[in-house]
Write a protein that holds these residues in place. Structure first.
Motif, PDB file in Angstrom:
ATOM      1  N   ALA A  48     -69.443  69.785  -1.953  1.00  0.00           N
ATOM      2  CA  ALA A  48     -68.276  70.664  -1.930  1.00  0.00           C
ATOM      3  C   ALA A  48     -67.550  70.626  -0.591  1.00  0.00           C
ATOM      4  CB  ALA A  48     -68.703  72.097  -2.238  1.00  0.00           C
ATOM      5  N   PHE A  49     -68.203  70.068   0.439  1.00  0.00           N
ATOM      6  CA  PHE A  49     -67.612  70.063   1.776  1.00  0.00           C
ATOM      7  C   PHE A  49     -67.012  68.692   2.096  1.00  0.00           C
ATOM      8  CE2 PHE A  49     -71.337  73.011   2.129  1.00  0.00           C
ATOM      9  CZ  PHE A  49     -70.591  74.184   2.095  1.00  0.00           C
ATOM     10  N   PRO A  50     -65.995  68.664   2.942  1.00  0.00           N
ATOM     11  CA  PRO A  50     -65.467  67.361   3.378  1.00  0.00           C
ATOM     12  C   PRO A  50     -66.530  66.609   4.159  1.00  0.00           C
ATOM     13  CG  PRO A  50     -64.544  69.131   4.712  1.00  0.00           C
ATOM     14  CD  PRO A  50     -65.287  69.793   3.588  1.00  0.00           C
ATOM     15  N   CYS A  51     -66.307  65.330   4.318  1.00  0.00           N
ATOM     16  CA  CYS A  51     -67.317  64.494   4.965  1.00  0.00           C
ATOM     17  C   CYS A  51     -66.661  63.567   5.990  1.00  0.00           C
ATOM     18  CB  CYS A  51     -68.077  63.669   3.924  1.00  0.00           C
ATOM     19  SG  CYS A  51     -69.475  62.747   4.628  1.00  0.00           S
ATOM     20  N   LEU A  52     -67.324  63.436   7.114  1.00  0.00           N
ATOM     21  CA  LEU A  52     -66.933  62.482   8.137  1.00  0.00           C
ATOM     22  C   LEU A  52     -67.820  61.259   7.980  1.00  0.00           C
ATOM     23  CD1 LEU A  52     -65.232  61.869  10.659  1.00  0.00           C
ATOM     24  CD2 LEU A  52     -66.978  63.039  12.019  1.00  0.00           C
ATOM     25  N   PHE A  53     -67.214  60.148   7.552  1.00  0.00           N
ATOM     26  CA  PHE A  53     -67.953  58.899   7.374  1.00  0.00           C
ATOM     27  C   PHE A  53     -67.792  58.099   8.659  1.00  0.00           C
ATOM     28  CE2 PHE A  53     -66.402  60.203   3.163  1.00  0.00           C
ATOM     29  CZ  PHE A  53     -67.608  60.331   2.492  1.00  0.00           C
ATOM     30  N   ILE A  58     -70.070  54.895  20.002  1.00  0.00           N
ATOM     31  CA  ILE A  58     -69.080  55.783  20.614  1.00  0.00           C
ATOM     32  C   ILE A  58     -67.899  54.979  21.140  1.00  0.00           C
ATOM     33  CG2 ILE A  58     -70.728  57.590  21.193  1.00  0.00           C
ATOM     34  CD1 ILE A  58     -70.878  56.482  24.026  1.00  0.00           C
ATOM     35  N   GLY A  59     -67.657  53.813  20.526  1.00  0.00           N
ATOM     36  CA  GLY A  59     -66.563  52.955  20.964  1.00  0.00           C
ATOM     37  C   GLY A  59     -65.403  52.955  19.999  1.00  0.00           C
ATOM     38  N   ASN A  60     -64.937  51.762  19.669  1.00  0.00           N
ATOM     39  CA  ASN A  60     -63.753  51.621  18.817  1.00  0.00           C
ATOM     40  C   ASN A  60     -64.109  51.415  17.354  1.00  0.00           C
ATOM     41  OD1 ASN A  60     -61.869  51.904  20.930  1.00  0.00           O
ATOM     42  ND2 ASN A  60     -62.196  49.764  21.539  1.00  0.00           N
ATOM     43  N   GLU A  61     -65.309  51.821  16.953  1.00  0.00           N
ATOM     44  CA  GLU A  61     -65.670  51.753  15.536  1.00  0.00           C
ATOM     45  C   GLU A  61     -64.722  52.651  14.733  1.00  0.00           C
ATOM     46  OE1 GLU A  61     -69.123  51.233  18.267  1.00  0.00           O
ATOM     47  OE2 GLU A  61     -67.672  52.839  17.945  1.00  0.00           O
ATOM     48  N   THR A  92     -61.110  56.492  15.579  1.00  0.00           N
ATOM     49  CA  THR A  92     -62.177  55.754  16.245  1.00  0.00           C
ATOM     50  C   THR A  92     -63.289  56.709  16.657  1.00  0.00           C
ATOM     51  OG1 THR A  92     -61.184  55.989  18.435  1.00  0.00           O
ATOM     52  CG2 THR A  92     -60.542  54.051  17.125  1.00  0.00           C
ATOM     53  N   ASN A  93     -64.489  56.135  16.801  1.00  0.00           N
ATOM     54  CA  ASN A  93     -65.602  56.957  17.262  1.00  0.00           C
ATOM     55  C   ASN A  93     -65.329  57.537  18.646  1.00  0.00           C
ATOM     56  OD1 ASN A  93     -66.786  55.968  14.924  1.00  0.00           O
ATOM     57  ND2 ASN A  93     -68.796  55.752  15.870  1.00  0.00           N
ATOM     58  N   SER A  94     -64.655  56.775  19.496  1.00  0.00           N
ATOM     59  CA  SER A  94     -64.378  57.268  20.842  1.00  0.00           C
ATOM     60  C   SER A  94     -63.494  58.508  20.809  1.00  0.00           C
ATOM     61  CB  SER A  94     -63.724  56.173  21.686  1.00  0.00           C
ATOM     62  OG  SER A  94     -62.514  55.726  21.098  1.00  0.00           O
ATOM     63  N   ALA A  98     -64.887  62.333  22.018  1.00  0.00           N
ATOM     64  CA  ALA A  98     -64.241  63.232  22.972  1.00  0.00           C
ATOM     65  C   ALA A  98     -64.178  64.665  22.448  1.00  0.00           C
ATOM     66  CB  ALA A  98     -62.828  62.726  23.292  1.00  0.00           C
ATOM     67  N   GLN A  99     -64.329  64.812  21.118  1.00  0.00           N
ATOM     68  CA  GLN A  99     -64.307  66.145  20.488  1.00  0.00           C
ATOM     69  C   GLN A  99     -65.707  66.603  20.082  1.00  0.00           C
ATOM     70  OE1 GLN A  99     -61.215  67.334  20.522  1.00  0.00           O
ATOM     71  NE2 GLN A  99     -60.410  65.328  21.154  1.00  0.00           N
ATOM     72  N   LYS A 100     -66.755  65.957  20.616  1.00  0.00           N
ATOM     73  CA  LYS A 100     -68.107  66.171  20.096  1.00  0.00           C
ATOM     74  C   LYS A 100     -68.570  67.626  20.193  1.00  0.00           C
ATOM     75  CE  LYS A 100     -70.460  64.782  24.380  1.00  0.00           C
ATOM     76  NZ  LYS A 100     -71.515  63.916  24.951  1.00  0.00           N
TER      77      LYS A 100
END
Length: 282
Positions: A48-53, A58-61, A92-94, A98-100
């Protein structure tokens, strides 16, 4: 709340899996307990919740936002299907790293939760964080107005061409071709809905299923209107009596050449019908 599923992704394959034992890693224990049933993750509730795939690193992935559309447990794995949210651009992961802290993805000093396959649940409003973090929306036009949501009229063909008596037979040909495909052609000079003509033109383009632009004579108004139609993402059919009338920036696009005589307009009608039917999927 939102899910985080960290693992490698092939964005062309909407299926993936992760070990059951890695579900709720880097998740607050009290939160994990709320979504555990019979010792296993309550997958239907999690969906039911959104997902971050997100892939490891922590680079440009590249990572995406979406939802888990289906999930089941088999052979020690959670096998799941997912769909991406088209309204959220790839990140990007980077950028996310920065928002971790705001994402509650900073639970370990050495950032282990960015370097291990896992499925976590975070008690954070993902969309609110992203909304506050991404670049501001593009400035909206000031010369004319565009509604927030599209309202395309499925049968509308917007015709952009010089307002000249010499083009009357050409417009009649476009009307004929449109009618043969069950479509209704309109020109801006046939409507008066706004105080300024540019607003009527833009409204006509914005509502159109198909836009026909006649570049004959290199009319600057038609060039401007063709640019707006392309910017709005409309299906544009370019026609012209002379290849030299098609500007360099548009010469990589296909166009329909025609002659403004009986035989030429008959051929134009057939070509327009063929292209319109292709766009409509007939």
């Amino acid at each position: 709340m939102f899910n985080v599923i960290m693992r490698h992704y092939d964005w062309n394959d909407p299926t993936a899996s992760i070990e059951v034992g890695r579900v709720f890693e880097y998740t607050d224990p009290n939160l994990a307990a709320q979504f555990t049933e019979g010792g296993l993750p309550a997958l239907d509730r999690l969906r039911a919740f959104p997902c971050l795939f997100i892939p490891e690193g922590i680079g440009n992935e590249i990572c995406r936002v979406g939802t888990v559309t289906a999930a089941r447990i088999a052979n020690g794995e959670v096998r799941f299907e997912y769909a991406l949210d088209p309204d959220v651009p790839p990140m990007t992961n980077s950028f996310l790293f920065a928002q971790k802290a705001r994402l509650d993805m900073d639970r370990h000093r050495h950032d282990w939760d960015w370097s291990r396959n896992h499925w976590a649940l975070k008690d954070v409003d993902l969309y609110r964080v992203l909304y506050r973090s991404v670049n501001p929306r593009r400035q909206r036009p000031s010369v004319f107005a565009i509604p927030e949501h599209e309202a395309i009229e499925p049968q509308l063909v917007s015709v952009m061409m010089p307002f000249d008596a010499a083009f009357a037979p050409v417009y009649a040909t476009i009307q004929e071709a449109s009618a043969a495909c069950g479509l209704l052609p309109r020109r801006a000079d046939e409507i008066w809905e706004a105080p300024g003509i540019i607003q009527d033109v833009v409204s006509l383009l914005d509502r159109a299923r198909i836009v026909v632009c006649d570049l004959t004579g290199r009319n600057p108004n038609v060039f401007y209107e063709a640019g707006i139609a392309h910017t709005l993402g409309r299906e544009v059919i370019i026609i012209a009596q002379n290849r030299q009338d098609v500007p360099f920036d548009l010469q990589h696009l296909r166009y329909i050449p025609y002659l403004n005589n009986n035989e030429g307009r008959a051929a134009l009608s057939q070509a327009l019908q063929g292209r319109m039917r292709t766009i409509l999927g007939h």
